[in-house]
Design a protein around this motif. Structure first.
Motif, PDB file in Angstrom:
ATOM      1  N   TYR A  28       4.211   2.493  -2.677  1.00  7.86           N
ATOM      2  CA  TYR A  28       4.397   2.057  -1.300  1.00  7.86           C
ATOM      3  C   TYR A  28       5.875   2.158  -0.935  1.00  7.86           C
ATOM      4  CZ  TYR A  28      -0.069  -0.123  -2.375  1.00  7.86           C
ATOM      5  OH  TYR A  28      -1.367  -0.336  -2.789  1.00  7.86           O
TER       6      TYR A  28
ATOM      7  N   GLY B  82      -6.836  -0.129  -2.287  1.00 14.47           N
ATOM      8  CA  GLY B  82      -5.485   0.331  -2.571  1.00 14.47           C
ATOM      9  C   GLY B  82      -4.486  -0.050  -1.502  1.00 14.47           C
ATOM     10  N   PHE B  83      -4.842  -1.013  -0.645  1.00 10.85           N
ATOM     11  CA  PHE B  83      -3.956  -1.502   0.415  1.00 10.85           C
ATOM     12  C   PHE B  83      -3.501  -0.326   1.293  1.00 10.85           C
ATOM     13  CE2 PHE B  83      -4.708  -4.883  -2.110  1.00 10.85           C
ATOM     14  CZ  PHE B  83      -3.745  -5.327  -3.011  1.00 10.85           C
ATOM     15  N   ASP B  84      -4.485   0.377   1.839  1.00  9.85           N
ATOM     16  CA  ASP B  84      -4.209   1.568   2.622  1.00  9.85           C
ATOM     17  C   ASP B  84      -3.386   1.275   3.872  1.00  9.85           C
ATOM     18  OD1 ASP B  84      -7.681   2.622   2.153  1.00  9.85           O
ATOM     19  OD2 ASP B  84      -6.026   2.433   0.751  1.00  9.85           O
ATOM     20  N   TYR B  85      -3.716   0.187   4.556  1.00 10.89           N
ATOM     21  CA  TYR B  85      -3.010  -0.191   5.780  1.00 10.89           C
ATOM     22  C   TYR B  85      -2.628  -1.662   5.692  1.00 10.89           C
ATOM     23  CZ  TYR B  85      -4.725   4.202   7.651  1.00 10.89           C
ATOM     24  OH  TYR B  85      -4.985   5.546   7.851  1.00 10.89           O
ATOM     25  N   TRP B  86      -1.492  -1.985   6.323  1.00 11.06           N
ATOM     26  CA  TRP B  86      -0.960  -3.333   6.285  1.00 11.06           C
ATOM     27  C   TRP B  86      -0.712  -3.832   7.713  1.00 11.06           C
ATOM     28  CZ3 TRP B  86       1.573  -5.385   1.515  1.00 11.06           C
ATOM     29  CH2 TRP B  86       1.352  -4.564   0.392  1.00 11.06           C
ATOM     30  N   GLY B  87      -0.867  -5.139   7.892  1.00 14.93           N
ATOM     31  CA  GLY B  87      -0.483  -5.731   9.154  1.00 14.93           C
ATOM     32  C   GLY B  87       1.020  -5.930   9.210  1.00 14.93           C
TER      33      GLY B  87
ATOM     34  N   LEU C 155       1.367   2.671   2.479  1.00 12.96           N
ATOM     35  CA  LEU C 155       0.886   3.409   1.314  1.00 12.96           C
ATOM     36  C   LEU C 155       1.406   4.841   1.338  1.00 12.96           C
ATOM     37  CD1 LEU C 155      -1.066   3.551  -1.169  1.00 12.96           C
ATOM     38  CD2 LEU C 155      -2.803   4.357   0.447  1.00 12.96           C
TER      39      LEU C 155
ATOM     40  N   TYR D 242      -0.490   2.940  -7.597  1.00 15.84           N
ATOM     41  CA  TYR D 242      -0.171   3.229  -6.200  1.00 15.84           C
ATOM     42  C   TYR D 242       1.334   3.152  -5.986  1.00 15.84           C
ATOM     43  CZ  TYR D 242      -5.121   2.045  -5.746  1.00 15.84           C
ATOM     44  OH  TYR D 242      -6.487   1.997  -5.898  1.00 15.84           O
TER      45      TYR D 242
ATOM     46  N   PRO E 274       5.069  -2.857   4.326  1.00 19.13           N
ATOM     47  CA  PRO E 274       4.889  -1.738   3.388  1.00 19.13           C
ATOM     48  C   PRO E 274       3.861  -0.740   3.926  1.00 19.13           C
ATOM     49  CG  PRO E 274       4.818  -3.845   2.242  1.00 19.13           C
ATOM     50  CD  PRO E 274       4.755  -4.150   3.707  1.00 19.13           C
TER      51      PRO E 274
END
Lengths: 112, 115
Positions: free
Chosen positions: A41, B101-106, A51, A39, A49
């Protein structure tokens, strides 16, 4: 643990220039099922971060198509075709093929 | 719109405990793996924990295994991180992230471990 080596550590670019960032893994990221969990970022200054690319070459939701990812095995590349001002920040690659998940050290993209 | 809002951070003494929370909205929380990722001041990103959709499977790196516990409440669309035996090296901004895949983050929450 898998080590991801990003080069360069800092990248200076002008607006409109195309640039590439390399991410090299200490082990192959291809799993037994044929998947590669690599991936990319972007962390803009002062932000969380976000994606950009998943599974090597797939564009994240809402990500402009000037971003592209490629590679296989242990060598991967993120390309920006025509840098824009909003692209400045730190880019990280991450692998999730092998536990523990690991990130590269980051590549800082700045304006020349 | 996906939203992840962390809370519960602060200043804590070494050896003490702290529990972080993450409130999720804008997606079907129970369908997604969830994770915590941290970033020490001026440093890079470090994966901390991942939990399966049902909560039956959890994963940790050695640096936090046995000290941190990730959990979730699907009815409340909430994610948690119980942090015990905190060390100075746990000082970081902690991010809640959705998907494998850590699509969105806070936006992150700061945890400072110091006497």
């Amino acid at each position: 643990d898998v080590v991801l080596t990003q080069t360069p550590s800092t990248l200076s670019a002008t607006i409109g220039q195309s640039v590439s960032i390399s991410c090299r893994s200490s082990q192959s990221l291809l799993d037994s099922a044929g998947n590669t969990y690599l991936y990319w970022y972007l962390q803009r200054p002062g932000q969380s971060p976000q994606l950009l690319i998943y599974l090597v070459s797939n564009l994240g939701s809402g990500v402009p198509n000037r971003f592209s990812g490629s590679g296989s095995g242990t060598d991967f590349t993120l390309k920006i075709s025509g840098v824009e001002a909003e692209d400045l920040g730190v880019y990280y690659c991450m692998q999730a093929t092998h536990a523990p998940y690991t990130f590269g050290a980051g590549t800082k993209l700045e304006l020349k | 719109e996906v939203q992840l809002v962390e809370s519960g951070g602060g200043l804590v003494q070494p050896g003490r405990s702290l529990k972080l929370s993450c409130a999720a909205s804008g997606f079907t929380f129970s369908n997604y793996y969830m994770a915590w990722v941290r970033q020490a001041p001026k440093k890079g990103l470090e994966w901390v924990a991942t939990i399966s959709t049902s909560g039956s499977r959890t994963y940790y790196p050695d640096s936090v295994k046995g000290r941190f516990t990730i959990s979730r409440d699907n009815a409340k669309s909430s994610l948690y991180l119980q942090m015990n035996s905190l060390k100075s090296e746990d000082t970081a901004t902690y991010y809640c992230a959705s998907g494998g895949g850590f699509d969105y983050w806070g936006q992150g929450v700061m945890v400072t471990v110091s006497s």
